[in-house]
Design a protein around this motif. Sequence first.
Motif, short mmCIF file in Angstrom:
data_model
loop_
_atom_site.label_atom_id
_atom_site.label_comp_id
_atom_site.label_asym_id
_atom_site.label_seq_id
_atom_site.Cartn_x
_atom_site.Cartn_y
_atom_site.Cartn_z
N VAL A 23 17.03 12.37 4.44
CA VAL A 23 18.21 12.75 5.22
C VAL A 23 17.83 13.85 6.22
CG1 VAL A 23 20.53 13.74 5.08
CG2 VAL A 23 19.82 12.03 3.42
N GLU A 24 17.01 14.78 5.80
CA GLU A 24 16.57 15.83 6.72
C GLU A 24 15.68 15.26 7.83
OE1 GLU A 24 14.85 18.73 4.04
OE2 GLU A 24 16.75 19.85 3.98
N PHE A 25 14.90 14.24 7.52
CA PHE A 25 14.11 13.57 8.55
C PHE A 25 15.01 12.93 9.60
CE2 PHE A 25 12.14 9.72 10.25
CZ PHE A 25 10.99 10.25 10.83
N LEU A 26 16.09 12.31 9.14
CA LEU A 26 17.03 11.66 10.06
C LEU A 26 17.81 12.66 10.90
CD1 LEU A 26 18.72 8.90 7.85
CD2 LEU A 26 17.31 8.52 9.88
N PHE A 27 18.33 13.71 10.25
CA PHE A 27 19.35 14.55 10.89
C PHE A 27 19.02 16.04 10.94
CE2 PHE A 27 22.18 11.07 9.02
CZ PHE A 27 22.10 10.29 10.16
N GLY A 28 17.85 16.44 10.48
CA GLY A 28 17.49 17.86 10.49
C GLY A 28 17.85 18.55 9.19
N GLU A 29 17.32 19.73 9.02
CA GLU A 29 17.53 20.48 7.78
C GLU A 29 18.96 21.00 7.68
OE1 GLU A 29 14.62 23.53 7.35
OE2 GLU A 29 12.95 22.12 7.39
N ALA A 30 19.34 21.31 6.46
CA ALA A 30 20.67 21.88 6.21
C ALA A 30 20.78 23.24 6.90
CB ALA A 30 20.90 22.04 4.71
N VAL A 31 22.01 23.57 7.32
CA VAL A 31 22.23 24.91 7.89
C VAL A 31 21.86 25.96 6.84
CG1 VAL A 31 24.04 24.18 9.51
CG2 VAL A 31 24.67 24.89 7.18
N ALA A 158 18.86 11.62 18.27
CA ALA A 158 20.03 12.21 18.93
C ALA A 158 20.71 13.28 18.08
CB ALA A 158 21.03 11.12 19.30
N ILE A 159 20.94 12.99 16.81
CA ILE A 159 21.65 13.96 15.97
C ILE A 159 20.79 15.19 15.71
CG2 ILE A 159 22.66 14.35 13.68
CD1 ILE A 159 23.78 11.49 13.85
N LYS A 160 19.50 14.98 15.50
CA LYS A 160 18.60 16.13 15.34
C LYS A 160 18.63 17.02 16.59
CE LYS A 160 14.63 15.57 12.45
NZ LYS A 160 13.27 15.04 12.28
N LYS A 161 18.60 16.40 17.75
CA LYS A 161 18.63 17.16 19.01
C LYS A 161 19.93 17.95 19.14
CE LYS A 161 15.96 13.88 21.82
NZ LYS A 161 16.12 12.96 22.98
N LEU A 162 21.04 17.29 18.83
CA LEU A 162 22.34 17.96 18.91
C LEU A 162 22.42 19.13 17.94
CD1 LEU A 162 24.64 14.83 19.23
CD2 LEU A 162 24.29 16.59 20.99
N ARG A 163 21.82 18.96 16.76
CA ARG A 163 21.89 20.01 15.75
C ARG A 163 20.99 21.20 16.06
NH1 ARG A 163 20.96 19.02 10.27
NH2 ARG A 163 22.13 20.95 9.98
N VAL A 164 20.04 21.03 16.96
CA VAL A 164 19.27 22.19 17.42
C VAL A 164 20.21 23.15 18.14
CG1 VAL A 164 17.49 22.96 19.04
CG2 VAL A 164 17.05 21.01 17.54
N LEU A 165 21.14 22.58 18.91
CA LEU A 165 22.13 23.41 19.62
C LEU A 165 23.28 23.82 18.71
CD1 LEU A 165 22.47 21.40 22.95
CD2 LEU A 165 21.29 23.57 22.62
N ARG A 166 23.75 22.89 17.91
CA ARG A 166 24.91 23.10 17.04
C ARG A 166 24.54 22.67 15.62
NH1 ARG A 166 28.75 25.76 20.31
NH2 ARG A 166 28.82 24.69 22.31
#
Length: 198
Positions: A23-31, A158-166
């Motif tokens: 899941v972290e690979f797909l969408f980035g690490e948890a906040v 896309a979601i990983k990129k968005l989560r870098v900002l938010r």
Amino acid sequence: MLEAQPIDINKLEKIRTSWLPAVEFLFGEAVNEAEFVGFELRDDTQTPSTAFNHATRPFAYTIHIPQKSLSNDVLLLADIMHELCHGLFPLGYEGHTKERKTTVLCEGAAIYASVVALRQVFGDECVDEYLNVLSEQAFSYYDAFSYVATLLSDDPKAIKKLRVLRPFLQDVQKPDFALADVNADVKIKDILLMTFRP
């Protein structure tokens, strides 16, 4: 609510631990604020959910899993993956979250994570059946999945990129797509950012 047997909770923990890296690979690490407290098996619900019970630890959460899911490996994996994904960007304790709401983007990502896991473990036929049931019985979830799948087919990161900002995906706004270099149709962006309504 039934008293959970340790073996059942251990099974849930094992599934969560083994799938968290995917899941972290797909969408980035948890906040950083996210704090997983544990699982709770419930006999008073048919759907999984995430509960926030600590006013002093607003992003500490417990994952509620329906007791009935234990008898169906497909449903169990889908339920855990769904809530595991939400744990990357938890809503938080009521009153602390400034009216933060789950968006179509967040809910679609959670379904997408479930579908990825189901495909890997059970194959395409299982995924087709799962999505057919979702389409017939919970269309808003199916619809959210479809929009996120479209977004990720154009840009898998896309979601990983968005989560870098938010890091909290619920906070994404339309200008963030351009800032994160994520190309998406204007209509799709509008739909993804709507409040999700089951």
